[in-house]
Design a protein around this motif. Sequence first.
Motif, short mmCIF file in Angstrom:
data_model
loop_
_atom_site.label_atom_id
_atom_site.label_comp_id
_atom_site.label_asym_id
_atom_site.label_seq_id
_atom_site.Cartn_x
_atom_site.Cartn_y
_atom_site.Cartn_z
N LYS A 78 27.20 33.81 38.62
CA LYS A 78 28.01 35.02 38.75
C LYS A 78 29.04 35.09 37.63
O LYS A 78 29.51 34.06 37.14
N ASP A 79 29.38 36.31 37.22
CA ASP A 79 30.41 36.48 36.20
C ASP A 79 31.22 37.72 36.50
O ASP A 79 30.99 38.42 37.50
N GLU A 80 32.16 38.05 35.65
CA GLU A 80 33.11 39.12 35.95
C GLU A 80 32.49 40.51 35.92
O GLU A 80 33.04 41.46 36.48
N VAL A 81 31.32 40.67 35.27
CA VAL A 81 30.68 41.99 35.21
C VAL A 81 29.35 42.03 35.96
O VAL A 81 28.66 43.05 35.94
N THR B 228 29.06 39.52 41.00
CA THR B 228 30.35 39.32 40.34
C THR B 228 31.07 38.12 40.94
O THR B 228 30.94 37.84 42.13
N ASP B 229 31.82 37.43 40.11
CA ASP B 229 32.55 36.27 40.62
C ASP B 229 33.75 36.66 41.46
O ASP B 229 34.33 35.81 42.16
N HIS B 230 34.14 37.94 41.43
CA HIS B 230 35.26 38.41 42.26
C HIS B 230 34.78 39.13 43.52
O HIS B 230 35.58 39.41 44.41
N ILE C 174 33.81 46.78 37.86
CA ILE C 174 34.60 45.99 36.93
C ILE C 174 36.05 45.93 37.40
O ILE C 174 36.62 46.94 37.84
N GLU D 22 40.06 44.93 36.53
CA GLU D 22 41.04 44.68 35.47
C GLU D 22 42.43 44.68 36.09
O GLU D 22 42.83 45.67 36.71
#
Length: 328
Positions: free
Chosen positions: A87-90, A127-129, A134, A136
């Motif tokens: 997983k990543d931020e996007v 997503t990691d969140h 997205i 920010e």
Amino acid sequence: MDIQFDRHRRLRSSANMRAMLRENHIRVEDFIYPIFIVEGENTKNEVSSMPGVFQFSLDLLNKEVEEVVSLGIKSVILFGVPNQEDKDEVGTGAFHDHGIVQRATRQVKEAFPDLLVIADTCLCEYTDHGHCGIVEYGKILNDPSLELLAKTAVSQAKAGADIIAPSNMMDGFVTAIRQGLDEAGFEHIPIMSYAVKYASAFYGPFRDAAQSTPQFGDRKTYQMDPANREEALREAQSDLDEGADFIIVKPALSYLDIMRDVKNQFNVPIVAYNVSGEYAMIKAAAANGWVDEKAIVMEMLVSMKRAGADIILTYFAKDAARWLKDEQ
């Protein structure tokens, strides 16, 4: 006795009489069955909060789908559960050509070409969140998220998905996805929009299954307030104007009034999403011997048809298909 009154019971006098006059019917063709796919091999993990619902690795997926098809169910929706480290931020895994849903879709369509495969189009599992767009500075950004959602839909269509089902509730998401699909040559692929999706407490078990719990805050800035009714019609109208072909109302059981409003207002197929919390409550009550599971499930499903649903997305699909077959 000289009293005048209506004799409604005449039309309920026998099972055959009641069957002849029944206004709403549940058919196995009405069902969409959800399936969770995970990375790895020889993996079949039962979701602790959803008895009878499992996460499957790709090598066990076809066996599960074979059972679904044998029961006469015509449609499945696929939810991907990537490894945490991927997983990543996007949410790159959502739109990667080798993402878990894309691989599962290709595999299922190759083995069962006539089965309708619906792809859930969102970022939260990837997503990691854990949010559907997205992020920010702690805020979920609407417009920058649209491009990624369109990329996800196109990658799913390339993999063979028959229907794209975007569930993110970003403003303008249907427009972005419709434009992306059309530009990629997928004008024929319909969109089953989660147009009326409430910020509901009934989603808890799903988040266990999909491992998509937000890592901060909640989703109330993009999913709907459960107290609102007229907003549902505005949301549905927007998505239809933008190119949606189906409208999903989610959850189902506590929102039957909304479902009827939407059905009365719009002449399009309406999908009831019988969500994980609704499933889990009945399973728990049945396990304790408090309710007759079959009777209460079938009553619940017919209530959704009565409220206006043409299609029911439900974790009970296999159970209900068996019960319907037994009645034949």
